[in-house]
Design a protein around this motif. Structure first.
Motif, PDB file in Angstrom:
ATOM      1  N   ASP A   1     -10.029   4.003  -2.443  1.00  0.00           N
ATOM      2  CA  ASP A   1     -11.071   3.050  -2.068  1.00  0.00           C
ATOM      3  C   ASP A   1     -10.541   2.133  -0.963  1.00  0.00           C
ATOM      4  OD1 ASP A   1     -13.291   1.486  -1.918  1.00  0.00           O
ATOM      5  OD2 ASP A   1     -13.303   0.871  -4.015  1.00  0.00           O
ATOM      6  N   GLU A   2     -11.011   2.370   0.248  1.00  0.00           N
ATOM      7  CA  GLU A   2     -10.602   1.603   1.427  1.00  0.00           C
ATOM      8  C   GLU A   2      -9.081   1.514   1.541  1.00  0.00           C
ATOM      9  OE1 GLU A   2     -12.666  -2.067   1.973  1.00  0.00           O
ATOM     10  OE2 GLU A   2     -14.575  -1.282   1.242  1.00  0.00           O
ATOM     11  N   PRO A   3      -8.403   2.655   1.603  1.00  0.00           N
ATOM     12  CA  PRO A   3      -6.939   2.653   1.552  1.00  0.00           C
ATOM     13  C   PRO A   3      -6.258   2.111   2.805  1.00  0.00           C
ATOM     14  CG  PRO A   3      -7.757   4.859   1.987  1.00  0.00           C
ATOM     15  CD  PRO A   3      -8.957   4.021   1.671  1.00  0.00           C
ATOM     16  N   PHE A   4      -6.976   2.015   3.918  1.00  0.00           N
ATOM     17  CA  PHE A   4      -6.336   1.609   5.165  1.00  0.00           C
ATOM     18  C   PHE A   4      -6.829   0.254   5.670  1.00  0.00           C
ATOM     19  CE2 PHE A   4      -6.887   6.363   5.354  1.00  0.00           C
ATOM     20  CZ  PHE A   4      -5.626   6.640   4.857  1.00  0.00           C
ATOM     21  N   THR A   5      -7.523  -0.488   4.821  1.00  0.00           N
ATOM     22  CA  THR A   5      -8.044  -1.793   5.214  1.00  0.00           C
ATOM     23  C   THR A   5      -6.925  -2.830   5.198  1.00  0.00           C
ATOM     24  OG1 THR A   5     -10.242  -1.283   4.360  1.00  0.00           O
ATOM     25  CG2 THR A   5      -9.689  -3.610   4.615  1.00  0.00           C
ATOM     26  N   ALA A   6      -6.844  -3.643   6.259  1.00  0.00           N
ATOM     27  CA  ALA A   6      -5.910  -4.776   6.354  1.00  0.00           C
ATOM     28  C   ALA A   6      -4.447  -4.352   6.362  1.00  0.00           C
ATOM     29  CB  ALA A   6      -6.161  -5.775   5.228  1.00  0.00           C
ATOM     30  N   ILE A   7      -4.163  -3.135   6.843  1.00  0.00           N
ATOM     31  CA  ILE A   7      -2.779  -2.734   7.027  1.00  0.00           C
ATOM     32  C   ILE A   7      -2.569  -2.341   8.484  1.00  0.00           C
ATOM     33  CG2 ILE A   7      -2.505  -2.032   4.612  1.00  0.00           C
ATOM     34  CD1 ILE A   7      -2.748   0.853   5.488  1.00  0.00           C
TER      35      ILE A   7
ATOM     36  N   THR B   1      -0.863   2.882   8.515  1.00  0.00           N
ATOM     37  CA  THR B   1      -2.030   3.756   8.423  1.00  0.00           C
ATOM     38  C   THR B   1      -1.676   5.180   8.824  1.00  0.00           C
ATOM     39  OG1 THR B   1      -3.593   1.951   8.811  1.00  0.00           O
ATOM     40  CG2 THR B   1      -4.354   4.183   9.297  1.00  0.00           C
ATOM     41  N   ALA B   2      -0.953   5.328   9.928  1.00  0.00           N
ATOM     42  CA  ALA B   2      -0.572   6.667  10.394  1.00  0.00           C
ATOM     43  C   ALA B   2       0.317   7.368   9.372  1.00  0.00           C
ATOM     44  CB  ALA B   2       0.138   6.561  11.740  1.00  0.00           C
ATOM     45  N   ASP B   3       1.268   6.645   8.796  1.00  0.00           N
ATOM     46  CA  ASP B   3       2.166   7.248   7.804  1.00  0.00           C
ATOM     47  C   ASP B   3       1.402   7.666   6.551  1.00  0.00           C
ATOM     48  OD1 ASP B   3       4.284   6.871   9.512  1.00  0.00           O
ATOM     49  OD2 ASP B   3       5.074   5.097   8.458  1.00  0.00           O
ATOM     50  N   LEU B   4       0.463   6.832   6.108  1.00  0.00           N
ATOM     51  CA  LEU B   4      -0.285   7.159   4.895  1.00  0.00           C
ATOM     52  C   LEU B   4      -1.303   8.275   5.147  1.00  0.00           C
ATOM     53  CD1 LEU B   4      -0.742   3.640   3.270  1.00  0.00           C
ATOM     54  CD2 LEU B   4       1.063   5.347   2.912  1.00  0.00           C
ATOM     55  N   LEU B   5      -1.818   8.365   6.360  1.00  0.00           N
ATOM     56  CA  LEU B   5      -2.668   9.511   6.707  1.00  0.00           C
ATOM     57  C   LEU B   5      -1.864  10.803   6.640  1.00  0.00           C
ATOM     58  CD1 LEU B   5      -4.849   8.095   9.612  1.00  0.00           C
ATOM     59  CD2 LEU B   5      -5.716   9.117   7.497  1.00  0.00           C
ATOM     60  N   ASP B   6      -0.584  10.734   6.969  1.00  0.00           N
ATOM     61  CA  ASP B   6       0.280  11.916   6.808  1.00  0.00           C
ATOM     62  C   ASP B   6       0.361  12.332   5.343  1.00  0.00           C
ATOM     63  OD1 ASP B   6       0.855  12.206   9.504  1.00  0.00           O
ATOM     64  OD2 ASP B   6       2.732  11.077   9.406  1.00  0.00           O
TER      65      ASP B   6
ATOM     66  N   GLN C   1       0.830  -1.204   0.000  1.00  0.00           N
ATOM     67  CA  GLN C   1       0.000   0.000   0.000  1.00  0.00           C
ATOM     68  C   GLN C   1       0.863   1.252   0.000  1.00  0.00           C
ATOM     69  OE1 GLN C   1      -2.882  -0.232  -0.861  1.00  0.00           O
ATOM     70  NE2 GLN C   1      -4.388   0.944   0.279  1.00  0.00           N
ATOM     71  N   ARG C   2       1.991   1.219   0.676  1.00  0.00           N
ATOM     72  CA  ARG C   2       2.932   2.352   0.621  1.00  0.00           C
ATOM     73  C   ARG C   2       3.424   2.577  -0.809  1.00  0.00           C
ATOM     74  NH1 ARG C   2       5.436   3.712   5.845  1.00  0.00           N
ATOM     75  NH2 ARG C   2       4.621   2.350   7.469  1.00  0.00           N
ATOM     76  N   VAL C   3       3.693   1.490  -1.516  1.00  0.00           N
ATOM     77  CA  VAL C   3       4.123   1.602  -2.917  1.00  0.00           C
ATOM     78  C   VAL C   3       3.048   2.282  -3.757  1.00  0.00           C
ATOM     79  CG1 VAL C   3       4.684   0.282  -5.008  1.00  0.00           C
ATOM     80  CG2 VAL C   3       5.674  -0.375  -2.805  1.00  0.00           C
ATOM     81  N   LEU C   4       1.787   1.890  -3.562  1.00  0.00           N
ATOM     82  CA  LEU C   4       0.709   2.478  -4.343  1.00  0.00           C
ATOM     83  C   LEU C   4       0.521   3.952  -4.019  1.00  0.00           C
ATOM     84  CD1 LEU C   4      -1.890  -0.450  -4.244  1.00  0.00           C
ATOM     85  CD2 LEU C   4      -0.196   0.077  -6.004  1.00  0.00           C
ATOM     86  N   PHE C   5       0.717   4.335  -2.761  1.00  0.00           N
ATOM     87  CA  PHE C   5       0.669   5.751  -2.407  1.00  0.00           C
ATOM     88  C   PHE C   5       1.836   6.502  -3.049  1.00  0.00           C
ATOM     89  CE2 PHE C   5      -2.801   5.055   0.316  1.00  0.00           C
ATOM     90  CZ  PHE C   5      -3.216   6.250   0.889  1.00  0.00           C
TER      91      PHE C   5
END
Length: 251
Positions: free
Chosen positions: A162-168, A173-178, A144-148
């Motif tokens: 679409d549901e970016p934080f599911t199953a991680i 999650t905190a890093d991608l919310l940043d 998911q980090r790669v896709l971001f």
């Protein structure tokens, strides 16, 4: 619900479905430029379907989606992880470099400057040093980090998640919310399908509460009040999945 005057995406009496089964009914409104909006609702409420219509992957049964001042290259779309193919033999860096193709074309060589942008995007999501790892060897959170990172490279004005934080994991999650907050600070328009209401309340100023029909759309604290949440649950309990999509002319 009327679309705001500064809407970058305008929905007009939008009705969506698959093989004539209902998904979204008569949704009107809009996403303001620079807004950060969560799309929430019960399972089967039409949330993912709505994103597919905005990105142009699903044709409406009725009504329309209007994009103001946007072309396909201006839209970044991240589907659910289950819809992303991970068996293709490609490494992390090349996956991120795919974010450039809408701007440079698939036949133009990727030079050092564009490669550096991809490397910087990987560093921004905490994956410096992962450039040559195959994507099939990554955990769900790492992928998911790669896709971001690929979205960072794409440099889109409208970002659909679409549901970016599911199953991680929580750290990812905190890093991608940043990253999401970074996009919001850059006045990009971000729309995310989410399930965690506390996450929505903490990080997303605006919310669309959807139960196949719109329940509420506006400031998060107002949209997610107890009365609206109860109404969404009641609407979900009354769904008839064998019903056909109704049509109502928007003319």
């Amino acid at each position: 619900m009327n679309a705001p005057v500064d809407a970058i995406v305008r929905l007009t009496d939008l009705t969506l479905g698959y093989r004539r089964h209902p998904a979204v009914h008569h949704l009107s409104g809009g996403f303001r430029e620079g807004s950060l909006t969560a799309v929430v609702g019960p399972n089967g409420a039409g949330k993912s379907t709505l994103l597919k219509a905005v990105v142009g992957a699903l044709k409406p049964f009725d009504g329309k989606v209007t994009l103001h001042g946007l072309t396909a290259r201006d839209i970044g779309y991240l589907p659910q992880q289950a819809e992303v193919e991970r068996d293709f033999p490609i490494d992390v860096l090349d996956t991120v470099l795919l974010g450039h193709w809408r701007r440079v074309g698939i036949f133009r060589a990727i030079g050092r400057a564009l490669t550096r942008q991809a490397e910087e995007a990987l560093a921004a999501v905490g994956l410096a040093g992962f450039e040559r790892r195959p994507i099939g060897a990554l955990s769900a959170g790492q992928f998911q980090r790669v896709l971001f990172a690929r979205l960072l490279v794409q440099d889109a004005r409208l970002i659909l998640l679409d549901e970016p934080f599911t199953a991680i994991d929580a750290r990812t999650t905190a890093d991608l919310l940043d990253v999401v907050r970074r996009w919001h600070g850059e006045r990009r328009t971000v729309v995310a399908v989410l399930h965690d209401m506390e996450q929505v309340r903490a990080h997303f100023p605006d919310t669309l509460l959807l139960a196949r029909e719109p329940v509420a759309w506006g400031r998060t604290d107002e949209a997610l009040n107890p009365a609206n949440l109860a109404r969404a649950r009641m609407m979900a309990e009354a769904w008839d999945d064998k019903a056909e999509v109704c049509r109502r002319s928007s003319s």
